[in-house]
Design a protein around this motif. Structure first.
Motif, short mmCIF file in Angstrom:
data_model
loop_
_atom_site.label_atom_id
_atom_site.label_comp_id
_atom_site.label_asym_id
_atom_site.label_seq_id
_atom_site.Cartn_x
_atom_site.Cartn_y
_atom_site.Cartn_z
N PHE A 7 4.86 1.80 -1.88
CA PHE A 7 6.24 1.41 -1.58
C PHE A 7 6.49 1.41 -0.08
CE2 PHE A 7 7.47 1.80 -5.99
CZ PHE A 7 8.55 0.93 -6.08
N TRP A 8 5.96 2.41 0.63
CA TRP A 8 6.24 2.48 2.05
C TRP A 8 5.61 1.30 2.80
CZ3 TRP A 8 10.02 4.54 4.38
CH2 TRP A 8 10.03 4.57 5.77
N GLU A 9 4.44 0.88 2.38
CA GLU A 9 3.82 -0.29 2.99
C GLU A 9 4.67 -1.54 2.76
OE1 GLU A 9 -0.35 -2.85 2.60
OE2 GLU A 9 -0.23 -0.81 1.79
N LEU A 10 5.26 -1.63 1.57
CA LEU A 10 6.13 -2.76 1.25
C LEU A 10 7.38 -2.75 2.14
CD1 LEU A 10 6.16 -5.10 -0.81
CD2 LEU A 10 7.44 -3.61 -2.35
N ILE A 11 7.94 -1.56 2.35
CA ILE A 11 9.12 -1.42 3.22
C ILE A 11 8.79 -1.82 4.65
CG2 ILE A 11 10.69 0.28 4.24
CD1 ILE A 11 10.43 1.82 1.54
N GLU A 12 7.66 -1.34 5.15
CA GLU A 12 7.30 -1.65 6.54
C GLU A 12 7.05 -3.15 6.73
OE1 GLU A 12 4.05 1.09 7.56
OE2 GLU A 12 5.53 2.09 8.82
N ASP A 181 2.89 4.19 -7.47
CA ASP A 181 3.49 3.10 -6.71
C ASP A 181 2.98 1.75 -7.21
OD1 ASP A 181 4.78 4.99 -5.20
OD2 ASP A 181 3.99 4.33 -3.27
N ARG A 182 1.71 1.69 -7.49
CA ARG A 182 1.12 0.41 -7.93
C ARG A 182 1.68 -0.05 -9.26
NH1 ARG A 182 0.46 -3.24 -5.80
NH2 ARG A 182 -1.02 -4.17 -7.23
N SER A 183 1.86 0.86 -10.22
CA SER A 183 2.38 0.42 -11.52
C SER A 183 3.81 -0.08 -11.39
CB SER A 183 2.29 1.56 -12.54
OG SER A 183 3.13 2.65 -12.20
N HIS A 211 17.50 4.95 -13.04
CA HIS A 211 16.77 4.32 -14.14
C HIS A 211 15.50 3.69 -13.58
CE1 HIS A 211 15.99 1.32 -17.34
NE2 HIS A 211 16.59 2.18 -18.13
N VAL A 212 14.50 3.52 -14.44
CA VAL A 212 13.24 2.93 -13.97
C VAL A 212 13.44 1.50 -13.48
CG1 VAL A 212 12.44 1.95 -16.16
CG2 VAL A 212 10.76 2.88 -14.52
N ALA A 213 14.57 0.89 -13.83
CA ALA A 213 14.89 -0.44 -13.29
C ALA A 213 15.18 -0.38 -11.80
CB ALA A 213 16.09 -1.03 -14.03
N GLY A 214 15.48 0.81 -11.25
CA GLY A 214 15.76 0.94 -9.83
C GLY A 214 14.63 0.46 -8.95
N PRO A 215 13.41 1.01 -9.08
CA PRO A 215 12.29 0.50 -8.28
C PRO A 215 11.92 -0.93 -8.65
CG PRO A 215 11.53 2.19 -9.82
CD PRO A 215 13.03 2.22 -9.84
N ASP A 216 12.08 -1.32 -9.91
CA ASP A 216 11.86 -2.70 -10.33
C ASP A 216 12.65 -3.65 -9.44
OD1 ASP A 216 10.11 -3.17 -12.40
OD2 ASP A 216 11.65 -3.77 -13.81
N TYR A 217 13.93 -3.38 -9.35
CA TYR A 217 14.83 -4.25 -8.60
C TYR A 217 14.56 -4.16 -7.10
CZ TYR A 217 18.99 -7.19 -8.82
OH TYR A 217 19.85 -8.27 -8.79
#
Length: 509
Positions: A7-12, A181-183, A211-217
């Motif tokens: 996730f952090w790589e995605l943010i950066e 993070d990958r899943s 909710h698990v939809a949080g990281p999804d979104y």
């Protein structure tokens, strides 16, 4: 953007590409992608000063706010293991999550919506052998200077378990679902690619961020670089002003949300409810075809529906370029890398078009459960997750769900799908929503009971009317309900407003 491992790589990556574009909007407040990275770094430094380390288990029970997103991203920066808890849960569910996860820290919103979460946190902590440190994190977060006490480098391993989500626990204790993070990135990528969104869109989070939809979104926002409006408390018509003010183009959540938007549209059918809205999208609960047709016809927007669960946040999703028939009658198609297998009761694969149990294998599937004893029976010998859902798979890859194994009513030895009857009931103008359940019966084994929520002002339905409607729709006589219950409102959970059938069975058994 290329594939990101964490996730952090995605943010950066996103912050480097579009630092000044907004990512989260809430009332008058806004956060850009660049600010998201910078402020998350400072919160991570503040948490590090408080003792949070890579691998520390941090539970948080917070509403959908900018601060909640910042806390979650700060924890991803540190490589902590975070376990989000839905903010509507109380002592039993929260205590179970803290105890089973052995949380070392617990972030709460203080007094929120009339309930004192801080008092509950201290009350529960006093009962634990290893009590967590309680942090108030509603409108202020730990703030540190990364240059003074720099945390260790951000984690590079996206395969480590860093997320524990909790199943609803409606019939037993919740289960802690283990994600990496990958899943979660794989699941969010499926949603993003299926919906065909762009940087010009404006999304919305009307569901709990916990909710698990949080990281999804969130993955979708980071991949495509567009913002979303956050709703701390979602209710219609109150929320409409925010949708209109920010020009939301994509909304949704679940079937209950579609029905709420549709009900508001019907109050003023001559004007578009949200002028900028072009797409309703969601999942998490069955979607009757009639709801799909009504939304498209009356709201003038597309409706794409998907299939997911805590264990696999995104399995299939309808796409805007699907046929109208597939959008109405299926849950869409899986992304590359998600294998769907339909099996008989012994686990043997069935051919296309045959109805059987849905089993799943792929990168977005969880890594099992916190309790190892629950993991072994959840997967078959080939590594497929056994979902308990029943459905049919087309050669095109489109999946149609027809019910759940536990939602099959066995009447005089004949299997009856509750979902089939519910879909037909939704075609009656006197039905706003319906749940069909099986109840114990000494002669039949189970009898079919329809529990119906009616629109405001509708004349009370009778069992004979319901039976006549279902016969006219072509339902077999042996599937007709033998009991009808009218309710003001079906019982629902607080996350995606799913109907809680176990409560209906308890009430009418």
């Amino acid at each position: 953007m290329g594939a990101s491992r964490t996730f952090w790589e995605l943010i950066e990556r996103r912050a480097a590409l579009t630092p000044d574009r907004p990512v989260l909007l809430q009332g008058e407040r806004r956060l850009t992608f660049g600010e998201l990275r910078e402020r998350s770094e400072r919160v991570a430094a503040g948490l590090y000063e408080r003792g949070v380390r890579p691998g520390s288990v941090v539970a948080w029970q917070l509403p959908t706010r900018l601060e909640t997103a910042l806390l979650s991203f700060a924890l991803t920066r540190l490589g902590a293991v975070q376990t989000p808890v839905i903010p509507f849960y109380r002592d039993r569910e929260v205590g179970f999550a803290l105890r089973e996860s052995r949380a070392e820290f617990f972030a709460v919103p203080g007094l929120w919506r009339g309930f004192d979460h801080t008092a509950m946190a201290h009350r529960l902590a006093a009962e634990l052998e290893h009590p967590p440190l309680v942090l108030d994190a509603y409108d202020s977060l730990p703030d540190g200077d990364p240059s003074l006490l720099p945390p260790p480098p951000a984690p590079a391993d996206g395969e480590a378990v860093r997320w524990i989500y909790w199943t609803s626990g409606t019939t037993s204790d919740p289960k802690g679902v283990l994600h990496t993070d990958r899943s979660l990135i794989a699941a969010g990528s499926c949603l993003a690619h299926a919906l065909r969104l762009s940087a010009r869109d404006v999304g919305s989070m009307a569901f709990p961020f916990a909710h698990v939809a949080g990281p999804d979104y969130t993955v979708m926002l980071l991949l495509y670089g567009f913002p979303a409006v956050m709703f701390e408390q979602f209710a219609l018509p109150d929320a409409l002003a925010e949708y209109r003010r920010h020009g939301v183009t994509v909304a949704g959540g679940s079937t209950a949300f579609y029905s709420m938007f549709l009900a508001e549209q019907r109050k003023d059918p001559g004007h578009r409810l949200i002028p900028t809205l072009r797409l309703l999208a969601g999942g998490g609960a069955p979607k009757p075809p009639e709801i799909h047709h009504a939304v498209v016809r009356e709201m003038g927007v597309l409706l794409t529906h998907g299939y997911g669960m805590t264990e696999v946040p995104m399995i299939t999703m309808g796409a805007p370029d699907d046929t109208a028939e597939n959008l109405a009658l299926t849950e869409g198609r899986p992304p590359a890398g998600m294998e769907i297998r339909i099996t008989d009761e012994t686990g043997e694969p069935l051919p296309y078009g045959a109805e059987g149990e849905v089993r799943l294998r792929g990168e977005a599937v969880c890594r099992g459960y916190l309790n190892p004893d629950a993991s072994a029976p959840a997967f078959d010998s080939e590594g497929f997750l056994i979902t308990g859902d029943v459905g049919r798979l087309q050669e095109s890859g489109h999946l149609t769900l027809t019910g759940r194994l536990k939602d099959i009513i066995i009447r005089k030895g004949e299997n009856i799908s509750a979902k089939e009857i519910e879909d037909l009931l939704h075609r009656h103008p006197g039905v706003a929503d319906a749940a069909v359940i099986g109840l114990p019966d000494p002669e039949r084994g189970e009898r079919v009971c329809a529990v119906v929520e009616q629109p405001p002002g509708a004349a009370a339905l009778t069992l004979a009317e319901i039976a006549g409607h279902l016969r006219a729709e072509g339902l077999s006589v042996h599937k007709l309900p033998e009991q009808l219950e009218l309710v003001d409102a079906l019982p629902r959970n607080e996350t995606l407003h799913k109907v809680l059938k176990y409560r209906l069975r308890e009430r009418y058994a």
